[in-house]
Design a protein around this motif. Structure first.
Motif, PDB file in Angstrom:
ATOM      1  N   GLU A  65       0.719  -1.050  -0.351  1.00  0.00           N
ATOM      2  CA  GLU A  65       0.088  -0.186  -0.216  1.00  0.00           C
ATOM      3  C   GLU A  65       1.446   1.220   0.440  1.00  0.00           C
ATOM      4  O   GLU A  65       0.557   2.280  -0.988  1.00  0.00           O
ATOM      5  N   LYS A  67       3.950   1.698  -0.884  1.00  0.00           N
ATOM      6  CA  LYS A  67       4.119   1.648  -2.569  1.00  0.00           C
ATOM      7  C   LYS A  67       3.496   2.059  -3.675  1.00  0.00           C
ATOM      8  O   LYS A  67       3.454   3.049  -4.599  1.00  0.00           O
ATOM      9  N   GLU A  68       2.261   1.913  -3.337  1.00  0.00           N
ATOM     10  CA  GLU A  68       1.622   2.135  -4.991  1.00  0.00           C
ATOM     11  C   GLU A  68       0.752   4.244  -4.187  1.00  0.00           C
ATOM     12  O   GLU A  68       1.072   4.380  -4.875  1.00  0.00           O
ATOM     13  N   LYS A  69       1.223   4.332  -2.931  1.00  0.00           N
ATOM     14  CA  LYS A  69       0.858   5.679  -2.404  1.00  0.00           C
ATOM     15  C   LYS A  69       2.083   6.341  -2.930  1.00  0.00           C
ATOM     16  O   LYS A  69       1.941   7.552  -3.823  1.00  0.00           O
ATOM     17  N   SER A  71       3.234   5.640  -6.064  1.00  0.00           N
ATOM     18  CA  SER A  71       3.691   6.072  -7.442  1.00  0.00           C
ATOM     19  C   SER A  71       2.365   6.160  -7.609  1.00  0.00           C
ATOM     20  O   SER A  71       2.215   6.640  -9.170  1.00  0.00           O
ATOM     21  N   GLU A  72       1.905   6.517  -7.081  1.00  0.00           N
ATOM     22  CA  GLU A  72       0.501   7.478  -7.461  1.00  0.00           C
ATOM     23  C   GLU A  72       0.585   8.809  -7.202  1.00  0.00           C
ATOM     24  O   GLU A  72       0.203   9.658  -7.913  1.00  0.00           O
TER      25      GLU A  72
END
Length: 137
Positions: A65, A67-69, A71-72
């Motif tokens: 999570e 890492k996704e934040k 990358s966003e």
């Protein structure tokens, strides 16, 4: 010759000539650094790091999570040296292809102009021949 120990197990004994007849000396050199590790700064820092209480690692889901934040927020495009080389190679190939196409088009135009000039010359010569034939009559 067989050799037997107290328990009755037998072994073969073999004696051979030793190339080096010297016997190692007892004692040897004393290491001057022996016993000094407790005073070494890097060792003390290492022991302190081991004794320091560490926070438990993140779970796989929490790490994903995070890492996704990240990358966003800012999508990062990493161009490695290999990718840069391949992109340059592709650009050079495209430039060569474009140059070759332009050269072919120029050659085609020159051939067409030469063909047109040859036709005009043939028509002019045919017209002159026709005029001479009329004048001769």
């Amino acid at each position: 010759a067989p050799y037997g120990n107290i328990k009755g197990f037998g072994s073969r004994i073999m004696v051979e000539w030793a190339l080096c007849q010297k016997v190692p000396k007892e004692g040897g050199k004393v290491d001057s650094r022996e016993g000094t590790i407790e005073n070494d700064e890097s060792y003390l820092a290492f022991v302190e790091e081991l004794e320091r209480e560490k926070e438990p690692p993140m779970s796989a889901e929490a790490m994903l999570e995070a890492k996704e934040k990240q990358s966003e927020k800012d999508p990062v495009v990493v161009i490695t040296p290999l990718m840069a080389y391949l992109m340059q190679k592709q650009q050079r190939a495209a430039a060569k292809k474009k140059e070759a196409a332009a050269l072919l088009e120029r050659q085609r135009r020159l051939r067409a102009e030469q063909e047109e000039a040859r036709r005009r010359d043939e028509l002019r010569k045919a017209e002159e021949a026709r005029r001479k034939a009329e004048e001769a009559r």
